[in-house]
Write an enzyme that holds these catalytic residues in place. Structure first.
Site, PDB file in Angstrom:
ATOM      1  N   HIS A 163       0.850  -1.189   0.000  1.00 19.90           N
ATOM      2  CA  HIS A 163       0.000   0.000   0.000  1.00 19.90           C
ATOM      3  C   HIS A 163       0.886   1.240   0.000  1.00 19.90           C
ATOM      4  O   HIS A 163       2.092   1.146   0.236  1.00 19.90           O
ATOM      5  CB  HIS A 163      -0.912   0.016   1.230  1.00 19.90           C
ATOM      6  CG  HIS A 163      -0.143   0.141   2.504  1.00 19.90           C
ATOM      7  ND1 HIS A 163       0.431  -0.941   3.128  1.00 19.90           N
ATOM      8  CD2 HIS A 163       0.205   1.229   3.241  1.00 19.90           C
ATOM      9  CE1 HIS A 163       1.082  -0.530   4.207  1.00 19.90           C
ATOM     10  NE2 HIS A 163       0.983   0.787   4.298  1.00 19.90           N
ATOM     11  N   HIS A 201       5.539   5.955  -0.977  1.00 18.47           N
ATOM     12  CA  HIS A 201       6.304   4.765  -1.339  1.00 18.47           C
ATOM     13  C   HIS A 201       5.498   3.513  -1.015  1.00 18.47           C
ATOM     14  O   HIS A 201       4.507   3.588  -0.286  1.00 18.47           O
ATOM     15  CB  HIS A 201       7.633   4.724  -0.581  1.00 18.47           C
ATOM     16  CG  HIS A 201       7.455   4.585   0.891  1.00 18.47           C
ATOM     17  ND1 HIS A 201       7.153   5.659   1.717  1.00 18.47           N
ATOM     18  CD2 HIS A 201       7.496   3.490   1.701  1.00 18.47           C
ATOM     19  CE1 HIS A 201       7.031   5.231   2.953  1.00 18.47           C
ATOM     20  NE2 HIS A 201       7.230   3.917   2.979  1.00 18.47           N
TER      21      HIS A 201
END
Length: 181
Positions: free
Chosen positions: A37, A121
């Site tokens: 995620h 990220h």
């Protein structure tokens, strides 16, 4: 008390492509692809009334317009003491606006401001005992990273159990992003 955070789920095909980067680095604890995620805002441990306020506030953001995201490279956090490998997310105005909106509504629910700068990220592995030389070698010997693109259709409120990180994560609520521009 649930430990909560908001994020963008990674589509299965993108997760599969990222999972092919796994392996070959001593000290890496690889994240399961279902748990990939992009964290928008870590919230932490909250009581039920605060969690309900957060959900109510997040529902107001569900009309946010969709945007494209592009994962561009594999890199590491931690410098001389590497602590994580990640897939970097190319700068995105849409993502930055959504994250700023999350910051605002979560503060409205009484949560202190996030102290860290937003660096979007996808964490691929947590590192323990991997030297900076090992990580540099892993990154230099990795095949060329072909950018991966996707358009998120929703953001989610996750919960996690108290652990050393890396999941498993549970989607508590989903909030659609608008297809209209």
């Amino acid at each position: 008390m649930p430990r909560l955070f908001t994020g963008i789920e990674i589509p299965r095909d993108i997760g599969f492509a990222l999972s092919l980067k796994r392996g070959g680095l001593h000290g890496a604890r690889w994240i399961e692809p279902n748990d990939y995620h992009i964290t928008l805002r870590f919230i932490g441990d909250v009581d039920a009334p605060t969690a309900n306020d957060i959900v109510d506030n997040l529902e107001r953001l569900s009309k946010t317009v969709r945007f494209d995201l592009r994962l561009t490279q594999i890199d590491s956090f931690g410098g001389d003491k590497p602590r994580a490998l990640y897939a970097a997310v190319e700068p995105s105005d849409g993502l930055n606006r959504l994250q700023a909106a999350h910051e605002r509504v979560i503060q409205q629910a009484g949560i202190a401001p996030e102290g860290r700068k937003f660096v979007p990220h996808v964490t691929l592995a947590r590192l323990r005992g991997a030297s900076s030389d090992d990580v540099a070698r892993f990154l230099s010997e990795a095949p060329v990273f072909e950018p991966l693109r996707f358009t998120p259709t929703q953001f989610v409120l996750y919960s996690s159990r108290d652990s050393v990180g890396g999941g498993p994560y549970v989607v508590e609520e989903s909030f659609p992003l608008s297809a209209q521009t």
